[in-house]
Design a protein around this motif. Structure first.
Motif, PDB file in Angstrom:
ATOM      1  N   SER A 126      45.417  34.754  49.749  1.00  0.00           N
ATOM      2  CA  SER A 126      44.004  34.492  49.463  1.00  0.00           C
ATOM      3  C   SER A 126      43.269  35.787  49.137  1.00  0.00           C
ATOM      4  O   SER A 126      43.372  36.754  49.891  1.00  0.00           O
ATOM      5  CB  SER A 126      43.332  33.837  50.679  1.00  0.00           C
ATOM      6  OG  SER A 126      43.867  32.561  50.868  1.00  0.00           O
ATOM      7  N   VAL A 127      42.570  35.770  48.026  1.00  0.00           N
ATOM      8  CA  VAL A 127      41.688  36.891  47.697  1.00  0.00           C
ATOM      9  C   VAL A 127      40.375  36.283  47.235  1.00  0.00           C
ATOM     10  O   VAL A 127      40.378  35.391  46.393  1.00  0.00           O
ATOM     11  CB  VAL A 127      42.280  37.773  46.571  1.00  0.00           C
ATOM     12  CG1 VAL A 127      41.297  38.869  46.196  1.00  0.00           C
ATOM     13  CG2 VAL A 127      43.603  38.384  46.997  1.00  0.00           C
ATOM     14  N   GLU A 128      39.298  36.758  47.812  1.00  0.00           N
ATOM     15  CA  GLU A 128      38.011  36.135  47.467  1.00  0.00           C
ATOM     16  C   GLU A 128      37.424  36.792  46.219  1.00  0.00           C
ATOM     17  O   GLU A 128      36.510  37.605  46.292  1.00  0.00           O
ATOM     18  CB  GLU A 128      37.067  36.244  48.666  1.00  0.00           C
ATOM     19  CG  GLU A 128      37.560  35.417  49.840  1.00  0.00           C
ATOM     20  CD  GLU A 128      36.705  35.571  51.076  1.00  0.00           C
ATOM     21  OE1 GLU A 128      36.169  36.669  51.291  1.00  0.00           O
ATOM     22  OE2 GLU A 128      36.573  34.587  51.815  1.00  0.00           O
ATOM     23  N   PHE A 129      37.949  36.404  45.045  1.00  0.00           N
ATOM     24  CA  PHE A 129      37.456  37.046  43.806  1.00  0.00           C
ATOM     25  C   PHE A 129      35.973  36.853  43.613  1.00  0.00           C
ATOM     26  O   PHE A 129      35.259  37.754  43.224  1.00  0.00           O
ATOM     27  CB  PHE A 129      38.053  36.434  42.520  1.00  0.00           C
ATOM     28  CG  PHE A 129      39.498  36.154  42.546  1.00  0.00           C
ATOM     29  CD1 PHE A 129      40.396  37.181  42.610  1.00  0.00           C
ATOM     30  CD2 PHE A 129      39.963  34.854  42.456  1.00  0.00           C
ATOM     31  CE1 PHE A 129      41.739  36.913  42.596  1.00  0.00           C
ATOM     32  CE2 PHE A 129      41.298  34.582  42.446  1.00  0.00           C
ATOM     33  CZ  PHE A 129      42.198  35.611  42.525  1.00  0.00           C
ATOM     34  N   ALA A 133      33.398  39.664  43.288  1.00  0.00           N
ATOM     35  CA  ALA A 133      32.708  39.861  42.010  1.00  0.00           C
ATOM     36  C   ALA A 133      31.200  39.840  42.214  1.00  0.00           C
ATOM     37  O   ALA A 133      30.468  40.608  41.602  1.00  0.00           O
ATOM     38  CB  ALA A 133      33.140  38.793  41.013  1.00  0.00           C
ATOM     39  N   LYS A 134      30.753  38.939  43.105  1.00  0.00           N
ATOM     40  CA  LYS A 134      29.310  38.802  43.312  1.00  0.00           C
ATOM     41  C   LYS A 134      28.715  40.020  43.995  1.00  0.00           C
ATOM     42  O   LYS A 134      27.504  40.244  43.936  1.00  0.00           O
ATOM     43  CB  LYS A 134      29.033  37.555  44.169  1.00  0.00           C
ATOM     44  CG  LYS A 134      28.817  36.302  43.324  1.00  0.00           C
ATOM     45  CD  LYS A 134      28.308  35.169  44.184  1.00  0.00           C
ATOM     46  CE  LYS A 134      28.295  33.858  43.417  1.00  0.00           C
ATOM     47  NZ  LYS A 134      28.265  32.712  44.343  1.00  0.00           N
ATOM     48  N   SER A 135      29.570  40.793  44.686  1.00  0.00           N
ATOM     49  CA  SER A 135      29.060  41.977  45.372  1.00  0.00           C
ATOM     50  C   SER A 135      28.611  43.043  44.364  1.00  0.00           C
ATOM     51  O   SER A 135      27.999  44.037  44.719  1.00  0.00           O
ATOM     52  CB  SER A 135      30.121  42.539  46.318  1.00  0.00           C
ATOM     53  OG  SER A 135      31.203  43.062  45.561  1.00  0.00           O
ATOM     54  N   ILE A 136      28.939  42.823  43.109  1.00  0.00           N
ATOM     55  CA  ILE A 136      28.517  43.760  42.064  1.00  0.00           C
ATOM     56  C   ILE A 136      27.605  43.022  41.097  1.00  0.00           C
ATOM     57  O   ILE A 136      27.914  41.892  40.705  1.00  0.00           O
ATOM     58  CB  ILE A 136      29.759  44.273  41.297  1.00  0.00           C
ATOM     59  CG1 ILE A 136      30.544  45.193  42.212  1.00  0.00           C
ATOM     60  CG2 ILE A 136      29.364  44.987  40.010  1.00  0.00           C
ATOM     61  CD1 ILE A 136      31.916  45.451  41.724  1.00  0.00           C
ATOM     62  N   ASN A 142      37.113  37.489  36.754  1.00  0.00           N
ATOM     63  CA  ASN A 142      38.304  37.812  35.965  1.00  0.00           C
ATOM     64  C   ASN A 142      38.604  39.318  35.971  1.00  0.00           C
ATOM     65  O   ASN A 142      39.751  39.730  35.857  1.00  0.00           O
ATOM     66  CB  ASN A 142      38.188  37.266  34.534  1.00  0.00           C
ATOM     67  CG  ASN A 142      37.104  37.937  33.727  1.00  0.00           C
ATOM     68  OD1 ASN A 142      36.127  38.437  34.278  1.00  0.00           O
ATOM     69  ND2 ASN A 142      37.251  37.968  32.415  1.00  0.00           N
ATOM     70  N   MET A 143      37.557  40.137  36.140  1.00  0.00           N
ATOM     71  CA  MET A 143      37.793  41.584  36.190  1.00  0.00           C
ATOM     72  C   MET A 143      38.415  41.975  37.532  1.00  0.00           C
ATOM     73  O   MET A 143      39.222  42.906  37.601  1.00  0.00           O
ATOM     74  CB  MET A 143      36.479  42.353  35.968  1.00  0.00           C
ATOM     75  CG  MET A 143      35.940  42.252  34.559  1.00  0.00           C
ATOM     76  SD  MET A 143      37.077  42.963  33.348  1.00  0.00           S
ATOM     77  CE  MET A 143      37.608  41.510  32.489  1.00  0.00           C
TER      78      MET A 143
END
Lengths: 581, 334
Positions: A126-129, A133-136, A142-143
């Motif tokens: 599990s990785v919370e993409f 992503a939202k932290s930036i 996708n990045m």
């Protein structure tokens, strides 16, 4: 060449990665950046894509193989699959084989991984993409996924950054956000239970190309002298026309988008009659429509080149996926006795040379040529060594203005007669689909018909096609005969079979028509048994070999339809079974 | 249930809802009788004008034919997004005719029905602008000329969207597509005559020709109903904006379609046997700029400096339509 068996641990030589997500999730963008990064870091690579029909809103997957050596096809399995979301991902499970050594990376916010994927035994991670992503500000999942995969494969950070910058030319905040999101992925990759860092790249990477098979074919066409293209959009050949439009402009040529395939083939017929080397690109359904005009090209002796990017058929079939099902129509689709040229490139790089060759053959022999590419070349992007320029230089034999007693279809020894181009003084002629005499005047005389049939067949036998008719490799009493996109996986299977002590010959036929019986006989000298590998349902290539060649070796067929690509292991196992049977 | 007619001033405007209308003029779509010929769950993009137009047109045709309808469908977005398993959305007998031959396949179906004496079963052929104006044009003209008993519906999104937005002969002047890039001194698609298929259909003097947009779905349904009430070759050309290819927000599909009509760029009319019989007049005239600006395919006209010459040229085309079809007669203009 290293093989998958030596591919464990910290110095991987080939890593296969897949990125899947719903339409608009940006998996293709991230996949392209990853391939670009691999290229910049000095690795070879291949990216194929799978999707529903080419339309936004469907799920899609980018499938990459990054290696220290040149790769012409997919590996057996994937080391990691990242799903930006799980939407319809099980549709790809046949195309993205996983096993107990694979990582299946998903975002817990998207729910649990589908059972169908977990059944493979892949380790779920599990990785919370999304959260990452939202932290930036304006960061995209996708990045993050891009960074994760780059970290998994041990790609250098600066190459990944450069690849992102290359893709986002506008720069600014969006670029900074993408790079920051990618970095989060890179650090997350350090926490993965397993990583497969690639061994350092080998050799100098300068002069390599990152191209699709469609671009390669387009480039080959231009190198061969094509200056006019007429085409009609059709998956998976459309990119060739999109790439050709600006490229032709730069070399003083032009492209017309026609209203259908009948128009496009007949436009190039007109252009070629007018003296300009011309080409069109299409896929199976389009080729079907073009057949009548190809027959006119044969009879009126007008050079034409058609690049057929084969897709799964018949009819609309599976428009976005590959198959080698057009062997029959390319060779035998024309009515009457209509000798013409059929050439099949056997790698993405070879699309350049084979298309260039087809153009020069069509021009010098004044007849239509079909290039049998396929979707797995056309729409795949690869990092390749710059293909050698084989300097195919023969050109159309033109008549002299005001030639005395000019006969367009003069019965020469070679069968090739000087062609007048409209506008040349004093040598106007009628180019006709009707059978004709030497002057081009329609004739229903049996003698004219026979003489012209003989002439048109004779000219195809008049030249030496050289060593380029096929790739012939290896020694032994066993041989594999194949063509086109099967060649890469067969070659890789051969490399693996060597470890089992199996030595065999590989013959990848490039010139399917006109047939080369003496060359094939010499390539097969001493061969007792041959395995014929092809990707279609009715063994069209085997039937062609049986019909056209007198092959002493006992032939066994290994064929199956698309759209799933042949994988080296599948062929390797078959090779071993067959060789021991 | 008795119905009390309500006279709202909005009746007949764009804003009136079905509930305010007498039952007999409500849309088929708003009734429980609707057949859902093209049901939900297909994979069209957000804001797809074609999905909307096809749903209204086909349900209206089903209603008019008492649910005895066969459809032939050309290759194109509609075919692609409505058919892949398991998202097959068609709830009627439906044949994919490949690309260029829908009209001919429909002609064959109509002929078979005639042989079998099944005058009750009706045939609709449908395609996008590529399948109609380009590759399908020969067969379509043949169908018109023979006056075969088929209603042909063209959903015009003005390019080949399914293969990645290449131009068609219905692509408007100056529009950017993958094959008419916004480069050079005359960026985007050329200023030609285009191919005005409704006018060409009228020239065949077939019983009925109409144009419509997805901005006025009452009008669209009424035209399908009218067409289905006749025999012989009929043609309806529906403008269906494409958020993906045109580059407008997906929630703007209706607004863009309406602006196409209200600027005069897309004339909405009916014709019978080659004669114009009715015209949907412009209610609130807009300059073409209002239509062009929200669409990325025209973004190159609004750079720095803007291409005033090209915008004026497009305005001249709209003005010509207004004059030619009488879209803005003195009485109606405000």
């Amino acid at each position: 060449m290293n093989t998958a068996t030596s591919n464990k641990g910290d110095n991987a030589t080939s890593v296969s990665l897949a990125l899947a997500g719903s339409g608009g999730a940006g998996v293709m963008t991230a996949g392209n950046m990853l391939l670009e990064a691999a290229a910049l870091a000095g690795y070879f690579g291949l990216m194929t894509r799978t999707s529903g029909p080419q339309i936004r809103g469907g799920e899609a997957a980018a499938m990459l193989r990054i290696a220290t050596y040149a790769v012409d096809g997919p590996d057996d399995r994937f080391d990691a699959l990242i799903a930006v979301d799980w939407l319809n991902i099980t549709r790809f499970s046949a195309e993205i084989p996983l096993d107990a050594d694979s990582l299946l990376i998903g975002d817990p916010a998207q729910g649990a991984a589908p059972e169908a994927l977990l059944e493979s035994g892949a380790q779920s991670v599990s990785v919370e993409f999304k959260t990452l992503a939202k932290s930036i500000k304006s960061g995209w999942p996708n990045m993050v996924a891009l960074g994760l995969l780059a970290g998994f494969a041990g790609l250098p950070q600066d190459a990944v950054e450069a690849a992102i910058a290359k893709s986002m030319k506008k720069g600014g905040d969006a670029l900074a956000a993408s790079i920051a999101a990618m970095h989060l992925g890179l650090s997350a990759a350090q926490k993965l239970p397993r990583r497969m860092p690639l061994a350092p790249p080998q050799g100098a990477c300068s002069g390599r190309w990152l191209v699709t098979g469609n671009q390669a074919a387009g480039y080959g066409a231009i190198r061969g002298g094509v200056r006019f293209v007429a085409a009609y959009p059709i998956t998976p050949a459309t990119e060739l026309l999109e790439w050709m439009a600006p490229a032709l402009t730069r070399v003083g040529g032009t492209l017309v988008q026609a209203e259908d395939e009948l128009a496009s083939i007949n436009m190039i017929l007109g252009a070629s009659y007018g003296g300009v080397p011309s080409l069109t690109a299409t896929s199976g359904p389009g080729l079907s429509l073009m057949i009548e005009a190809l027959g006119l090209g044969v009879t009126a002796e007008i050079p034409l080149v058609v690049v057929d990017v084969m897709r799964t058929g018949p009819s609309t079939g599976i428009a976005t996926k590959t198959e080698q099902g057009d062997v029959n129509i390319a060779l035998y689709g024309l009515h009457g006795d209509a000798p013409h040229i059929v050439v099949a490139p056997n790698s993405i790089g070879d699309c350049v040379r084979a298309t260039q060759w087809a153009v020069t053959l069509a021009e010098s022999l004044q007849t239509p040529a079909i290039v049998l590419s396929d979707q797995s070349f056309g729409q795949a992007r690869a990092v390749i060594d710059q293909p050698a320029d084989l300097a195919f230089t023969s050109r159309r034999k033109l008549a002299e203005p005001n030639a005395k007693d000019y006969k367009r279809y003069l019965l020469t020894d070679s069968g090739v007669s000087p062609m007048a181009v409209p506008g040349m003084a004093g040598i106007a002629y009628t180019a006709d689909g009707l059978e004709h005499n030497e002057r081009g005047t329609p004739s229903s005389q049996a003698s004219d018909h026979l003489a012209q049939l003989d002439k048109r067949r004779r000219k195809l036998a008049s030249i030496d096609y050289g060593d380029y008719w096929a790739d012939v490799e290896g020694e032994g009493e066993l041989a594999v005969i194949t063509f086109g996109s099967c060649t890469g996986p067969v070659r890789e299977a051969f490399a693996r079979a060597k470890d089992d002590g199996l030595h065999a010959r590989l013959i990848s036929l490039r010139l399917l028509s006109p047939v080369q019986p003496e060359r094939l006989a010499s390539a097969l000298a001493g061969v007792r048994r041959a395995l014929i590998v092809e990707q279609n349902h009715s063994a069209q290539f085997l039937r062609y070999l049986r019909a056209e060649y007198d092959i002493a070796a006992q032939m066994t067929s290994f064929h199956r339809p698309g759209p799933l690509p042949f994988r080296p292991d599948e062929i390797h196992r078959r090779l071993i079974d067959w060789s021991r049977s | 249930m008795s119905y009390q007619p309500v006279k709202f001033y909005q009746t007949g405007t764009f804003t009136v809802g079905n509930r305010l209308l007498p039952p007999d003029v409500r849309t088929v779509q708003s009734t429980q009788r609707r057949t859902n010929s093209l049901n939900s769950g297909h994979r069209a993009c957000q804001g797809c004008g074609e999905a909307l137009g096809a749903r209204f047109a086909m349900d209206a045709a089903m209603e008019a034919s008492e649910r005895k309808l066969i459809a032939a469908n050309a290759t194109g977005c509609l075919e692609v997004f409505s058919t892949p398993y398991p998202e097959t959305s068609w709830q009627i007998p439906w044949i994919h005719s490949v690309f260029g031959n829908t009209a001919a396949v429909a002609t064959g179906i109509a002929a078979a029905l005639k042989v079998k004496g099944r005058t009750d079963v009706r045939v609709v052929a449908q395609g996008g602008d590529g399948g109609t104006t380009d590759i399908g044009f020969g067969c379509l003209s043949g169908m018109f000329e023979r006056n075969d008993d088929v209603l042909f519906i063209c959903y015009d999104n003005e390019a080949y969207m399914n293969t990645g937005v290449q131009r068609s002969s219905a692509t408007p002047a100056a529009a950017r597509t993958a094959t008419t890039m916004a480069v050079g001194s005359e960026p985007g698609n050329v200023f030609g005559q285009g191919k005005n298929v409704p006018a060409i259909a009228m020239a065949h003097e077939i019983p009925y020709v109409a144009t419509a947009t997805v901005a006025d779905l009452h009008d669209l349904e009424a035209k399908v109903k009218t067409a289905m009430g006749m025999r012989g070759a009929r043609y309806i050309h529906i403008l269906v904006p494409c958020p993906l290819g045109w580059g407008h927000a997906s929630h703007d599909t209706i607004r863009i379609a309406r602006l196409a009509k209200e600027t005069g760029l897309f004339p909405v009319f009916e014709a019978a046997h080659g004669e114009l019989t009715s015209v949907s007049r412009i209610r609130h005239q807009h300059a073409v700029e209002d239509y062009l600006r929200p669409q990325k395919r025209f973004a190159h006209l609004f750079g720095d400096p803007p291409r005033r010459d090209v915008i004026d040229h497009l305005q001249a085309l709209a003005d010509r339509n207004i004059r030619r079809y009488g879209l803005l007669d003195a009485k109606e203009s405000v």
